[in-house]
Structure formats: structure tokens, C-alpha cells
Design a protein around this motif. Structure first.
Motif, PDB file in Angstrom:
ATOM      1  N   ILE A   1      32.821  61.533  62.629  1.00 41.23           N
ATOM      2  CA  ILE A   1      31.729  60.965  63.683  1.00 41.23           C
ATOM      3  C   ILE A   1      32.356  58.996  63.485  1.00 41.23           C
ATOM      4  O   ILE A   1      32.213  58.937  64.866  1.00 41.23           O
ATOM      5  CB  ILE A   1      30.789  60.628  62.329  1.00 41.23           C
ATOM      6  CG1 ILE A   1      29.325  61.844  62.763  1.00 41.23           C
ATOM      7  CG2 ILE A   1      29.172  59.801  63.576  1.00 41.23           C
ATOM      8  CD1 ILE A   1      28.365  61.824  62.305  1.00 41.23           C
ATOM      9  N   ALA A   2      32.531  58.525  61.814  1.00 41.24           N
ATOM     10  CA  ALA A   2      33.652  57.615  62.759  1.00 41.24           C
ATOM     11  C   ALA A   2      34.562  57.423  63.423  1.00 41.24           C
ATOM     12  O   ALA A   2      35.080  56.496  64.320  1.00 41.24           O
ATOM     13  CB  ALA A   2      34.309  57.013  61.152  1.00 41.24           C
ATOM     14  N   ASN A   3      35.261  58.549  63.057  1.00 43.67           N
ATOM     15  CA  ASN A   3      36.416  58.528  64.265  1.00 43.67           C
ATOM     16  C   ASN A   3      35.745  58.521  66.046  1.00 43.67           C
ATOM     17  O   ASN A   3      36.650  58.314  66.616  1.00 43.67           O
ATOM     18  CB  ASN A   3      37.394  60.201  63.463  1.00 43.67           C
ATOM     19  CG  ASN A   3      38.150  59.389  62.669  1.00 43.67           C
ATOM     20  OD1 ASN A   3      38.405  58.308  62.169  1.00 43.67           O
ATOM     21  ND2 ASN A   3      39.101  60.968  62.195  1.00 43.67           N
TER      22      ASN A   3
ATOM     23  N   ARG B   1      35.874  56.513  71.054  1.00 36.81           N
ATOM     24  CA  ARG B   1      34.909  56.358  72.298  1.00 36.81           C
ATOM     25  C   ARG B   1      34.673  54.692  72.325  1.00 36.81           C
ATOM     26  O   ARG B   1      34.639  55.092  73.673  1.00 36.81           O
ATOM     27  CB  ARG B   1      33.311  56.429  72.369  1.00 36.81           C
ATOM     28  CG  ARG B   1      31.744  56.044  72.925  1.00 36.81           C
ATOM     29  CD  ARG B   1      30.858  56.975  72.479  1.00 36.81           C
ATOM     30  NE  ARG B   1      30.487  55.752  71.344  1.00 36.81           N
ATOM     31  CZ  ARG B   1      29.858  56.047  71.166  1.00 36.81           C
ATOM     32  NH1 ARG B   1      28.927  56.826  70.998  1.00 36.81           N
ATOM     33  NH2 ARG B   1      28.766  55.287  69.890  1.00 36.81           N
ATOM     34  N   THR B   2      34.408  53.860  71.695  1.00 35.64           N
ATOM     35  CA  THR B   2      34.841  52.557  72.178  1.00 35.64           C
ATOM     36  C   THR B   2      36.161  52.189  72.723  1.00 35.64           C
ATOM     37  O   THR B   2      36.441  51.195  73.749  1.00 35.64           O
ATOM     38  CB  THR B   2      35.135  51.583  70.808  1.00 35.64           C
ATOM     39  OG1 THR B   2      33.695  52.324  69.601  1.00 35.64           O
ATOM     40  CG2 THR B   2      35.109  50.079  70.811  1.00 35.64           C
ATOM     41  N   GLU B   3      37.326  53.212  72.220  1.00 39.28           N
ATOM     42  CA  GLU B   3      38.297  52.965  72.687  1.00 39.28           C
ATOM     43  C   GLU B   3      38.386  53.392  73.816  1.00 39.28           C
ATOM     44  O   GLU B   3      39.155  52.519  75.231  1.00 39.28           O
ATOM     45  CB  GLU B   3      39.314  53.045  72.041  1.00 39.28           C
ATOM     46  CG  GLU B   3      40.109  52.669  70.802  1.00 39.28           C
ATOM     47  CD  GLU B   3      41.213  53.639  69.845  1.00 39.28           C
ATOM     48  OE1 GLU B   3      41.306  54.782  70.283  1.00 39.28           O
ATOM     49  OE2 GLU B   3      41.850  53.482  68.364  1.00 39.28           O
TER      50      GLU B   3
ATOM     51  N   ALA C   1      37.755  52.136  79.970  1.00 38.61           N
ATOM     52  CA  ALA C   1      36.835  52.912  81.083  1.00 38.61           C
ATOM     53  C   ALA C   1      36.265  51.407  81.966  1.00 38.61           C
ATOM     54  O   ALA C   1      36.068  51.104  83.346  1.00 38.61           O
ATOM     55  CB  ALA C   1      35.388  53.491  81.177  1.00 38.61           C
ATOM     56  N   ASP C   2      36.623  50.241  81.196  1.00 39.39           N
ATOM     57  CA  ASP C   2      36.235  49.244  81.466  1.00 39.39           C
ATOM     58  C   ASP C   2      36.895  48.861  82.275  1.00 39.39           C
ATOM     59  O   ASP C   2      37.515  47.728  83.314  1.00 39.39           O
ATOM     60  CB  ASP C   2      35.697  48.053  80.368  1.00 39.39           C
ATOM     61  CG  ASP C   2      34.745  48.549  79.459  1.00 39.39           C
ATOM     62  OD1 ASP C   2      32.857  49.343  80.840  1.00 39.39           O
ATOM     63  OD2 ASP C   2      34.144  47.676  78.424  1.00 39.39           O
ATOM     64  N   GLN C   3      38.088  48.911  81.727  1.00 37.97           N
ATOM     65  CA  GLN C   3      39.766  48.242  82.437  1.00 37.97           C
ATOM     66  C   GLN C   3      39.573  48.647  83.868  1.00 37.97           C
ATOM     67  O   GLN C   3      40.482  48.326  84.973  1.00 37.97           O
ATOM     68  CB  GLN C   3      40.784  47.725  81.495  1.00 37.97           C
ATOM     69  CG  GLN C   3      40.966  47.664  80.487  1.00 37.97           C
ATOM     70  CD  GLN C   3      41.793  48.109  79.546  1.00 37.97           C
ATOM     71  OE1 GLN C   3      42.447  49.034  79.420  1.00 37.97           O
ATOM     72  NE2 GLN C   3      42.295  47.077  78.597  1.00 37.97           N
TER      73      GLN C   3
END
Length: 239
Positions: free
Chosen positions: A37-39, A44-46, A51-53
Motif C-alpha cells: 500500500i505504501a509503495n 501514485r504521488t510520483e 500528470a500535472d507536468q
């Protein structure tokens, strides 16, 4: 040390519950799901940053495309006006020549804009493909996270429920044991983070297996039915 044999037998039963509870807690901490889950959340954050870039690149390219389209639309109107002026010039060759040069300049600029538009559209196509790829990756990671969270809730929940049931049975057993003895047991169990009571086996502690010789053994046996191991300081049942 004064103690009832029945209380000591119950403490041994309590210890069985405590050891099983320890094993259950160990099982819970060793479940693989929290790490997965942590990975997944880190990934997902990365991916969201990427995606924002990509979104920023797409926004910039779209703005540039709109500027090109707006300029070309403006040139189309200007081109029509110049052509109309040429058509109305009649025999005014100087005017026609000047307007024709202006028309050629407009056509040249529109060709450049057409090339720019094609380049930006190709760029947008690549960005959109990358955007879809990252979006699919985010959805995949979210599915893995959701599935793993559900697995952890199911497996971890079963372990936790079993621990709750065991604690309830253990605490019920505590109520049938002399309070001062329970307090001694709990303090030793907390200090040693594990087994707090054992039995004297011939001349050895049944837990740490240290030999107890001579006068120390005589003194210990004189404390029957309960003493303290001189080596590990655990409660020792002396039968």
C-alpha cells in the motif's frame, strides 16, 4: 513466596494467551499489504506529479495553437479585404502591385502559421498519448491499492478480532487470580517483553535454562511454591 497452586496454574494459562497474542501481533506486523500500500501511494504521488507536468505542457501547447489559429483567422479576413481592394482597383496598376505584394506577404505568413500549427498539433498528439499512458498507470496503481487495502482489512481484521477474543479470555482468567500475583506477573512480562513465569526443573530455570546450584537452590526451594529465578528474574513455580 506465598501463592496458591491454582493461581499459579492459571498464570501459566494466562501466559499461553499472552504468547499467542504476541504471535498474533507479530503476524499483523509481518503482513505484506502495508508495504504494498505504501509503495502504491508513493508511486501514485510520483505519477500524479508527472500528470500535472503533462497537463501544464498540454495547456501551454493548446494556448500556442489557439494563438496560431487566431492569427490565421485574422489573416484570412485581411486576405479577403486585400483581394477585394485588388478587384476594385481597376487599372490602378501601382495600387494592384502594392496590394499584390501585401497579399504575397499574407500568404507567406499563413504558410508559416500552417507549419507551426502542424508542429503544435503533432506535439499535442504526443502529449495526449503520454497523458493517457500516465492516466492508465494511475488507475492501475489505484486498483492495486484498493485491492490491497481490502485484503489487509480482511486478513488484518481477522487477526485483530482473534486477538480481541484472546484478550477477553485472558482478562477473564486474570479476575480469578490473586491481584498481587497478577501485578507481579504483569510487571515482569512488561519488563522482559515476553515470558514472565516458568517452572523449576530439577536445578534449572525452565525458561532461561540457567543452572541454580548449592545454597541458591536451597534458598529458592524454601520459597516454594513460588520464587524468583536468580538469573533471569522470572517467577518460578516450585513444585
Amino acid at each position: 513466596m506465598e501463592a496458591k497452586i491454582d493461581d499459579l496454574d492459571r498464570l501459566l494459562e494466562v501466559q499461553k494467551y499472552d504468547l499467542e497474542l504476541y504471535n498474533l501481533k507479530k503476524q499483523l506486523t509481518e503482513l505484506p499489504q502495508p508495504k504494498v500500500i505504501a509503495n502504491a501511494r508513493t508511486k501514485r504521488t510520483e505519477l500524479q506529479k508527472k500528470a500535472d507536468q503533462i497537463g501544464a505542457l498540454k495547456k501551454d501547447a493548446t494556448k500556442r495553437l489557439l494563438r496560431v489559429c487566431d492569427e490565421d483567422e485574422s489573416l484570412v479576413k485581411k486576405e479577403r479585404g486585400v483581394q477585394a481592394a485588388i478587384d476594385a482597383a481597376g487599372g490602378d496598376y501601382r495600387n494592384i502591385e502594392a496590394r499584390s505584394k501585401e497579399l504575397a506577404g499574407i500568404a507567406k505568413r499563413r504558410n508559416t502559421l500552417s507549419e507551426n500549427r502542424a508542429e503544435i498539433e503533432a506535439e499535442l498528439a504526443k502529449i495526449s498519448a503520454l497523458e493517457a499512458q500516465v492516466s492508465n498507470a494511475i488507475q492501475s496503481v489505484e486498483r492495486i491499492e484498493a485491492q490491497t487495502v481490502e485484503e489487509y482489512r480482511r486478513e488484518g481484521g481477522a487477526i485483530q478480532q482473534k486477538a480481541i477474543d484472546l484478550e477477553r479470555q485472558r482478562d477473564l482468567l486474570f479476575t480469578s487470580i490473586d491481584g498481587s500475583l497478577v501485578e507481579k506477573y504483569r510487571k515482569i512480562a512488561e519488563r522482559l517483553k515476553g515470558i514472565a513465569i516458568g517452572e523449576l526443573q530439577e536445578n534449572r530455570c525452565g525458561v532461561c535454562r540457567s543452572a541454580i546450584e548449592g545454597g541458591r537452590l536451597i534458598d529458592l526451594r524454601n520459597q516454594a511454591p513460588l520464587g524468583i529465578c536468580p538469573s533471569c528474574s522470572r517467577l518460578l513455580i516450585i513444585r
